[in-house]
Design a protein around this motif. Sequence first.
Motif, PDB file in Angstrom:
ATOM      1  N   PRO A  25       0.810  -1.234   0.000  1.00 50.21           N
ATOM      2  CA  PRO A  25       0.000   0.000   0.000  1.00 50.21           C
ATOM      3  C   PRO A  25       0.839   1.279   0.000  1.00 50.21           C
ATOM      4  O   PRO A  25       0.437   2.266  -0.617  1.00 50.21           O
ATOM      5  N   VAL A  26       1.986   1.278   0.667  1.00 53.50           N
ATOM      6  CA  VAL A  26       2.796   2.503   0.704  1.00 53.50           C
ATOM      7  C   VAL A  26       3.463   2.729  -0.650  1.00 53.50           C
ATOM      8  O   VAL A  26       3.509   3.859  -1.159  1.00 53.50           O
ATOM      9  N   HIS A  33       3.783  12.360  -0.244  1.00 56.01           N
ATOM     10  CA  HIS A  33       4.723  12.239   0.878  1.00 56.01           C
ATOM     11  C   HIS A  33       5.310  10.827   1.000  1.00 56.01           C
ATOM     12  O   HIS A  33       6.318  10.633   1.672  1.00 56.01           O
ATOM     13  N   ASP A  34       4.634   9.864   0.399  1.00 49.99           N
ATOM     14  CA  ASP A  34       5.122   8.481   0.466  1.00 49.99           C
ATOM     15  C   ASP A  34       6.106   8.156  -0.650  1.00 49.99           C
ATOM     16  O   ASP A  34       6.533   7.004  -0.773  1.00 49.99           O
ATOM     17  N   ASN A  35       6.427   9.124  -1.463  1.00 46.52           N
ATOM     18  CA  ASN A  35       7.400   8.912  -2.536  1.00 46.52           C
ATOM     19  C   ASN A  35       8.737   9.462  -2.064  1.00 46.52           C
ATOM     20  O   ASN A  35       8.865  10.672  -1.842  1.00 46.52           O
ATOM     21  N   ARG A  36       9.707   8.607  -1.857  1.00 46.44           N
ATOM     22  CA  ARG A  36      10.954   9.055  -1.205  1.00 46.44           C
ATOM     23  C   ARG A  36      12.182   8.623  -1.999  1.00 46.44           C
ATOM     24  O   ARG A  36      12.393   7.438  -2.234  1.00 46.44           O
ATOM     25  N   TYR A  37      12.996   9.617  -2.370  1.00 45.74           N
ATOM     26  CA  TYR A  37      14.338   9.341  -2.875  1.00 45.74           C
ATOM     27  C   TYR A  37      15.221   8.960  -1.694  1.00 45.74           C
ATOM     28  O   TYR A  37      14.855   9.131  -0.526  1.00 45.74           O
ATOM     29  N   ARG A  38      16.440   8.486  -2.001  1.00 45.93           N
ATOM     30  CA  ARG A  38      17.368   8.127  -0.936  1.00 45.93           C
ATOM     31  C   ARG A  38      17.760   9.383  -0.136  1.00 45.93           C
ATOM     32  O   ARG A  38      17.731  10.510  -0.649  1.00 45.93           O
ATOM     33  N   SER A  39      18.207   9.204   1.113  1.00 48.90           N
ATOM     34  CA  SER A  39      18.299  10.317   2.077  1.00 48.90           C
ATOM     35  C   SER A  39      19.505  11.238   1.875  1.00 48.90           C
ATOM     36  O   SER A  39      20.646  10.776   1.734  1.00 48.90           O
ATOM     37  N   SER A  40      19.201  12.522   1.891  1.00 50.18           N
ATOM     38  CA  SER A  40      20.211  13.562   1.699  1.00 50.18           C
ATOM     39  C   SER A  40      19.574  14.883   2.100  1.00 50.18           C
ATOM     40  O   SER A  40      18.353  15.043   2.025  1.00 50.18           O
ATOM     41  N   ILE A  41      20.406  15.830   2.554  1.00 47.32           N
ATOM     42  CA  ILE A  41      19.885  17.174   2.831  1.00 47.32           C
ATOM     43  C   ILE A  41      20.798  18.233   2.229  1.00 47.32           C
ATOM     44  O   ILE A  41      21.977  17.987   1.959  1.00 47.32           O
ATOM     45  N   LEU A  42      20.211  19.415   2.057  1.00 44.24           N
ATOM     46  CA  LEU A  42      20.922  20.573   1.516  1.00 44.24           C
ATOM     47  C   LEU A  42      20.772  21.723   2.511  1.00 44.24           C
ATOM     48  O   LEU A  42      19.662  22.034   2.945  1.00 44.24           O
ATOM     49  N   LEU A  43      21.896  22.345   2.882  1.00 41.68           N
ATOM     50  CA  LEU A  43      21.874  23.479   3.809  1.00 41.68           C
ATOM     51  C   LEU A  43      22.204  24.753   3.032  1.00 41.68           C
ATOM     52  O   LEU A  43      23.184  24.772   2.266  1.00 41.68           O
ATOM     53  N   GLU A  44      21.423  25.787   3.243  1.00 47.16           N
ATOM     54  CA  GLU A  44      21.654  27.057   2.549  1.00 47.16           C
ATOM     55  C   GLU A  44      21.474  28.208   3.531  1.00 47.16           C
ATOM     56  O   GLU A  44      20.480  28.256   4.257  1.00 47.16           O
ATOM     57  N   ASP A  45      22.454  29.138   3.507  1.00 47.45           N
ATOM     58  CA  ASP A  45      22.348  30.290   4.408  1.00 47.45           C
ATOM     59  C   ASP A  45      22.201  31.605   3.638  1.00 47.45           C
ATOM     60  O   ASP A  45      22.404  32.686   4.201  1.00 47.45           O
ATOM     61  N   GLY A  46      21.859  31.510   2.384  1.00 45.38           N
ATOM     62  CA  GLY A  46      21.714  32.718   1.567  1.00 45.38           C
ATOM     63  C   GLY A  46      22.978  33.078   0.827  1.00 45.38           C
ATOM     64  O   GLY A  46      22.953  33.831  -0.142  1.00 45.38           O
ATOM     65  N   HIS A  47      24.102  32.557   1.280  1.00 48.36           N
ATOM     66  CA  HIS A  47      25.383  32.819   0.626  1.00 48.36           C
ATOM     67  C   HIS A  47      26.064  31.520   0.189  1.00 48.36           C
ATOM     68  O   HIS A  47      26.764  31.493  -0.813  1.00 48.36           O
ATOM     69  N   HIS A  48      25.874  30.479   0.980  1.00 50.29           N
ATOM     70  CA  HIS A  48      26.578  29.224   0.741  1.00 50.29           C
ATOM     71  C   HIS A  48      25.598  28.053   0.708  1.00 50.29           C
ATOM     72  O   HIS A  48      24.540  28.109   1.345  1.00 50.29           O
ATOM     73  N   THR A  49      26.029  27.019  -0.013  1.00 48.77           N
ATOM     74  CA  THR A  49      25.206  25.817  -0.154  1.00 48.77           C
ATOM     75  C   THR A  49      26.062  24.598   0.169  1.00 48.77           C
ATOM     76  O   THR A  49      27.125  24.400  -0.416  1.00 48.77           O
ATOM     77  N   LEU A  50      25.586  23.816   1.109  1.00 48.81           N
ATOM     78  CA  LEU A  50      26.328  22.665   1.606  1.00 48.81           C
ATOM     79  C   LEU A  50      25.448  21.424   1.457  1.00 48.81           C
ATOM     80  O   LEU A  50      24.307  21.410   1.917  1.00 48.81           O
ATOM     81  N   LEU A 227      13.234   6.448   5.899  1.00 47.51           N
ATOM     82  CA  LEU A 227      12.108   5.564   6.200  1.00 47.51           C
ATOM     83  C   LEU A 227      11.944   4.507   5.110  1.00 47.51           C
ATOM     84  O   LEU A 227      12.221   4.755   3.937  1.00 47.51           O
ATOM     85  N   CYS A 228      11.459   3.339   5.510  1.00 50.27           N
ATOM     86  CA  CYS A 228      11.194   2.286   4.527  1.00 50.27           C
ATOM     87  C   CYS A 228       9.693   2.206   4.251  1.00 50.27           C
ATOM     88  O   CYS A 228       8.887   2.919   4.847  1.00 50.27           O
ATOM     89  N   HIS A 229       9.335   1.304   3.354  1.00 48.83           N
ATOM     90  CA  HIS A 229       7.935   1.246   2.897  1.00 48.83           C
ATOM     91  C   HIS A 229       6.992   0.591   3.903  1.00 48.83           C
ATOM     92  O   HIS A 229       5.810   0.435   3.619  1.00 48.83           O
ATOM     93  N   ASP A 230       7.479   0.226   5.072  1.00 50.89           N
ATOM     94  CA  ASP A 230       6.571  -0.201   6.149  1.00 50.89           C
ATOM     95  C   ASP A 230       5.837   1.010   6.726  1.00 50.89           C
ATOM     96  O   ASP A 230       4.844   0.843   7.440  1.00 50.89           O
ATOM     97  N   ILE A 231       6.340   2.197   6.442  1.00 47.85           N
ATOM     98  CA  ILE A 231       5.812   3.394   7.103  1.00 47.85           C
ATOM     99  C   ILE A 231       4.986   4.241   6.138  1.00 47.85           C
ATOM    100  O   ILE A 231       5.480   4.701   5.103  1.00 47.85           O
TER     101      ILE A 231
END
Length: 261
Positions: A25-26, A33-50, A227-231
Amino acid sequence: MNPFSVTFLGTGTSHGIPVIGCSCPVCFSSDPHDNRYRSSILLEDGHHTLLIDTTPEFRLQALRSSLTSLDAVLYTHDHADHFNGIDDLRVFSKVKALPVYCSGEVVSSIKDRFGYVLKSYDEAGGIPHLQLHVLEPYQKVSIAGFEVLPIPIRHGCKLILAFRIGNFIYATDSSGIPPESLPYFEDVDTLVLGSLRYRPHPTHFSVDEATAFATSVGAKRVYLTHLCHDISHSKLDSELPSHMHVAYDMLTITIGDNNGQ
Ligand SMILES: [Zn+2]
Ligand SMILES: [Zn+2]
Ligand SMILES: [Zn+2]
């Protein structure tokens, strides 16, 4: 430190959601919201991107978030779901070498698995140009305007890195926190914590384990990721206490200016 934003480029476990060939079902959910790429984040402070981690979908994540430049990349660890998108750093390192910060173990994996990126010449198609920096546990480093503290956490029998920036912590793929790392979780305002599923798993926190850990350190605001597809997003989100949330792809949160360490 200046306020900054955190965008979840991906929030799924190593298979992503939907899982190839799965009809649960998931995986068949109509909730985006149940469609998920592999985990990663992007940090931005208006000048820099990490960027933290280059997933196998990094190219798609960069296109989806209109990412056009990067100042540096951090790696939590070398598992394929956090690492194998490294080749797509080519476009972000055309003009000058891109600083990459990671453990010595990840440097070895880059040499073993993507050794061509360390060659001094381009073959057809080009290669990423990376400037490798080894992170030492608990040694704060200034990276593209962000003060980053690497904190070792357990991931099964492996030690990987969580990152603390001000009073924000990103701790994906965690199954436990070594006692010597616990003090670095004190006074955390916003904690992003890996939580695979409801059932226990040898290398990841379950929902209950993640909730217990977040509660034990008094995190004011918690986002569960990896998260995995159990959730089911909506089901888990409705079950969590009000200060805890289920992260989802392309969610952006703001980390305020009162997050000095
Ligand atoms: Zn992972
Ligand atoms: Zn499924
Ligand atoms: Zn992992």
